[in-house]
Design a protein around this motif. Structure first.
Motif, PDB file in Angstrom:
ATOM      1  N   ALA A  46       0.833  -1.206   0.000  1.00 14.45           N
ATOM      2  CA  ALA A  46       0.000   0.000   0.000  1.00 14.45           C
ATOM      3  C   ALA A  46       0.871   1.261   0.000  1.00 14.45           C
ATOM      4  O   ALA A  46       0.607   2.206  -0.731  1.00 14.45           O
ATOM      5  CB  ALA A  46      -0.931   0.005   1.208  1.00 14.45           C
ATOM      6  N   ALA A  47       1.938   1.254   0.800  1.00 11.15           N
ATOM      7  CA  ALA A  47       2.760   2.457   0.910  1.00 11.15           C
ATOM      8  C   ALA A  47       3.618   2.657  -0.340  1.00 11.15           C
ATOM      9  O   ALA A  47       3.633   3.739  -0.923  1.00 11.15           O
ATOM     10  CB  ALA A  47       3.639   2.373   2.157  1.00 11.15           C
TER      11      ALA A  47
ATOM     12  N   THR B 237       1.624   3.018  -3.827  1.00 12.92           N
ATOM     13  CA  THR B 237       0.915   4.262  -4.103  1.00 12.92           C
ATOM     14  C   THR B 237       1.812   5.472  -3.887  1.00 12.92           C
ATOM     15  O   THR B 237       1.452   6.572  -4.263  1.00 12.92           O
ATOM     16  CB  THR B 237      -0.311   4.425  -3.179  1.00 12.92           C
ATOM     17  OG1 THR B 237       0.152   4.425  -1.829  1.00 12.92           O
ATOM     18  CG2 THR B 237      -1.301   3.297  -3.363  1.00 12.92           C
TER      19      THR B 237
ATOM     20  N   ARG C 282       2.431   6.697  -0.990  1.00 16.36           N
ATOM     21  CA  ARG C 282       1.928   7.483   0.146  1.00 16.36           C
ATOM     22  C   ARG C 282       2.623   7.079   1.435  1.00 16.36           C
ATOM     23  O   ARG C 282       3.316   6.069   1.499  1.00 16.36           O
ATOM     24  CB  ARG C 282       0.418   7.260   0.288  1.00 16.36           C
ATOM     25  CG  ARG C 282      -0.379   8.056  -0.729  1.00 16.36           C
ATOM     26  CD  ARG C 282      -1.845   7.988  -0.428  1.00 16.36           C
ATOM     27  NE  ARG C 282      -2.352   6.636  -0.607  1.00 16.36           N
ATOM     28  CZ  ARG C 282      -3.594   6.279  -0.328  1.00 16.36           C
ATOM     29  NH1 ARG C 282      -4.445   7.154   0.155  1.00 16.36           N
ATOM     30  NH2 ARG C 282      -3.996   5.039  -0.521  1.00 16.36           N
TER      31      ARG C 282
ATOM     32  N   GLU D  67       2.958   5.557   5.202  1.00 15.58           N
ATOM     33  CA  GLU D  67       2.327   4.379   5.800  1.00 15.58           C
ATOM     34  C   GLU D  67       1.076   4.740   6.578  1.00 15.58           C
ATOM     35  O   GLU D  67       0.055   4.064   6.488  1.00 15.58           O
ATOM     36  CB  GLU D  67       3.317   3.677   6.737  1.00 15.58           C
ATOM     37  CG  GLU D  67       4.153   2.658   6.047  1.00 15.58           C
ATOM     38  CD  GLU D  67       4.897   1.782   7.031  1.00 15.58           C
ATOM     39  OE1 GLU D  67       4.816   2.022   8.250  1.00 15.58           O
ATOM     40  OE2 GLU D  67       5.565   0.855   6.557  1.00 15.58           O
TER      41      GLU D  67
ATOM     42  N   CYS E 145      -2.104   4.757   4.954  1.00 16.25           N
ATOM     43  CA  CYS E 145      -2.501   3.513   4.274  1.00 16.25           C
ATOM     44  C   CYS E 145      -3.186   2.520   5.191  1.00 16.25           C
ATOM     45  O   CYS E 145      -3.704   1.497   4.729  1.00 16.25           O
ATOM     46  CB  CYS E 145      -1.272   2.835   3.672  1.00 16.25           C
ATOM     47  SG  CYS E 145      -0.451   3.832   2.440  1.00 16.25           S
TER      48      CYS E 145
ATOM     49  N   ARG F  28      -6.801   1.733   4.255  1.00 18.11           N
ATOM     50  CA  ARG F  28      -6.874   0.941   3.032  1.00 18.11           C
ATOM     51  C   ARG F  28      -6.547  -0.530   3.317  1.00 18.11           C
ATOM     52  O   ARG F  28      -7.225  -1.437   2.836  1.00 18.11           O
ATOM     53  CB  ARG F  28      -5.876   1.520   2.017  1.00 18.11           C
ATOM     54  CG  ARG F  28      -5.668   0.706   0.775  1.00 18.11           C
ATOM     55  CD  ARG F  28      -6.795   0.908  -0.199  1.00 18.11           C
ATOM     56  NE  ARG F  28      -6.689   0.001  -1.340  1.00 18.11           N
ATOM     57  CZ  ARG F  28      -7.689  -0.235  -2.169  1.00 18.11           C
ATOM     58  NH1 ARG F  28      -8.853   0.348  -1.988  1.00 18.11           N
ATOM     59  NH2 ARG F  28      -7.530  -1.048  -3.182  1.00 18.11           N
ATOM     60  N   CYS F  29      -5.502  -0.763   4.134  1.00 19.87           N
ATOM     61  CA  CYS F  29      -5.094  -2.138   4.439  1.00 19.87           C
ATOM     62  C   CYS F  29      -6.199  -2.874   5.183  1.00 19.87           C
ATOM     63  O   CYS F  29      -6.478  -4.048   4.896  1.00 19.87           O
ATOM     64  CB  CYS F  29      -3.819  -2.145   5.275  1.00 19.87           C
ATOM     65  SG  CYS F  29      -2.388  -1.564   4.366  1.00 19.87           S
TER      66      CYS F  29
END
Lengths: 288, 241
Positions: free
Chosen positions: B104-105, B108, B110, B112, B115, B118-119
């Motif tokens: 995720a980090a 994208t 972005r 952590e 994120c 999202r996770c």
């Protein structure tokens, strides 16, 4: 009391070996790269510190302010510009290239600084000590070295397990090709690993240079101690590396007390003993 | 609107072996495309070319109107190419949650902390929440397949490439997986799905492409493609073997 003293001094010496080893361990852990030039890079850092001290007259410990960023940058450039190209499915290219690098560094230092043995003068710090009893004292310098090792290893642990970069290191270590598919740019990550490894190596180099004499040829022996500390502690475990350094230091110190010629031999014997009893080291972490 | 993924006459050879032979293919925005073909037809190689694991010997690959042929894999991921492997490749020493966090980090670009939400969402969607803190190396096969899907989803893909994700699952596990993939598709993620479990594929995709020897044999609406004599010959050939 004499033995307590010998073991204590050996344990403190182990902190220096753990500092030699931490960078080596980081590079191997993240990208399976065995850096044969690691010992020579430590010595290179010592010479950098020597130049800084000679040019500015600052205390050797203060030279770290310049030497650490310098070696960090050198590490990044070295990985991006050279070592990344040696990594692949073959294990030989990185070994050969870092071996060549080791020869180049040694000869360049010999050319630039001659074979004379040097030392960083740290003034009163070299002899200052802390009395713990009638016959027991620890030097401030060995204590600082050990503390530095413990703090650096603790920081590396936090980095590896609590930060995005650390997770990228661990993901790359598990499976570099897959990590790329999830957005991790491994060339950059590898370069940061080497940069960090050399930053730690530069601390090791400066402390080594305050503690003992150094000349351009002593790198390979530092590499050997670093390897032994990593293997004794077990691959992948940084605290294990510190323990490995301590075991190595104590063995050398005890061996040296029995006979002044036996210190290095005793260290190697302790290493062999661990290999025979626990081939994966005392605190192994890597699964594969 | 340009297609999300477009392959223009892409070729890939390993020595004298032509694995992909002038293959052209387009995935529309919001489309779910199924890929069929016998083993060795070049399906997974095609995925490797799209994700950047491999470079094509010839031809160009476009993503969202941009030529990505020369982009490294991690850059393609950040553009929105997500992929799950046929054989799961988890980061075995890390927890399930950390596996997603890395994806995720870094997938994208972005931080952590931005994120976590999202996770968690992905963990719930892929039913991995109870395993969030387990080391990925300890998961069962089904859980590993879910993790493959979850990790690809965590990167926030525009296009999701699924490589035989239903293989080796029981019927009920397969139904669960189909439901999950349909939800993902309904959220607007375009999908290319390579699968031998044909009924699972037909439950999700709107169009089929059949590949053999690195070339397109047939393509179109699933019913029409399955009725195509050339396709039946390939598949009956496999069934008889």
């Amino acid at each position: 009391m004499a033995w307590t003293n010998i073991i204590l001094q050996g344990a403190l010496l182990g902190g220096l070996y753990a500092l030699f080893a931490a960078g080596l361990s980081l590079m191997f852990g993240v990208m399976r790269l065995v850096n044969i030039a690691h010992g020579d890079l430590i010595v290179l850092a010592a010479y950098c510190a020597l130049m800084v001290v000679q040019a500015t007259g600052v205390h050797p410990l203060l030279s770290l302010v310049a030497v650490v960023p310098l070696m960090f940058a050198l590490g990044y450039a070295l990985q991006r510009g050279l070592l990344n190209f040696t990594l692949g499915h073959e294990i030989l290219p990185p070994l050969l290239v870092t071996f060549g690098l080791s020869v180049i560094i040694q000869n360049a230092l010999l050319e630039g600084f001659s074979a004379d043995s040097r030392r960083l003068q740290a003034g009163a710090l070299e002899t200052a000590s802390l009395r713990l009893g009638d016959q027991l004292a620890i030097g401030w310098l060995p204590a600082i070295v050990f503390l530095a090792a413990a703090v650096i290893i603790a920081l590396l642990e936090v980095l590896l397990y609590r930060t995005p970069l650390g997770r990228a290191f661990r993901a790359t270590s598990d499976d570099a090709d897959t990590a790329q598919l999830y957005g991790v740019g491994i060339r950059h990550v590898f370069a940061l690993a080497t940069a960090l490894a050399l930053a730690v190596a530069s601390v090791a180099g400066v402390l080594l240079a305050i503690r003992t004499n150094f000349d351009p040829s002593i790198g390979p022996a530092r590499l050997l101690y670093a390897f032994e500390a990593v293997i004794i502690g077990g691959l992948g475990s940084l605290w294990g590396t510190l323990a490995g350094g301590v075991i190595l230091g104590v063995a050398q110190s005890v061996g040296g007390a029995l006979d002044p010629g036996w210190d290095i031999l005793a260290g190697h014997l302790a290493f062999l003993l661990v290999l025979v009893i626990r081939p994966r080291g005392l605190f192994p972490k890597l699964v594969d | 609107m340009p297609p999300l993924i477009r392959l223009d006459e892409v070729c890939k050879s390993f020595g004298a072996l032509k694995v992909i032979d002038r293959l052209s293919l387009a995935l529309g925005e919001g489309e779910a495309l199924g890929i069929l073909g016998p083993n060795g037809a070049g399906k997974s190689t095609m995925f490797n070319l799209i994700t950047g694991d491999l470079r094509p010997s010839a031809g160009r690959i476009h993503f969202a109107g941009r030529d990505i042929t020369d982009l490294p894999a991690h850059r393609r991921c950040r553009l929105g190419v997500g992929r799950s492997y046929q054989i799961p490749h988890p980061f075995g020493g890390m927890s399930v949650f950390e596996n997603l966090l890395v994806a995720a980090a870094f997938g994208t670009g972005r931080k952590e902390a931005a994120c976590y939400g999202r996770c968690v969402e992905v963990l719930e969607r892929t039913r991995l929440m109870p395993k969030a803190n387990v080391a990925a190396g300890r998961l069962t096969l089904l859980e590993r397949k879910r993790l493959e899907l979850a990790r690809a989803l965590a990167t926030g893909p525009k296009a999701l490439l699924l490589d035989e994700i239903a293989g080796g699952l029981t019927e009920s596990e397969c139904q669960e997986l189909i439901a999950t993939i349909r939800e993902i598709h309904a959220d607007g993620v375009s999908i290319i799905w390579i699968e031998h479990v044909v009924h699972a594929l037909l439950a999700v995709v709107g169009r089929l492409v059949v590949i053999n020897f690195g070339r397109e044999i047939a393509q179109g609406a699933p019913d029409a493609v399955m009725a195509d004599p050339a396709v039946q010959e390939i598949y009956l050939g496999i069934e008889a073997a």
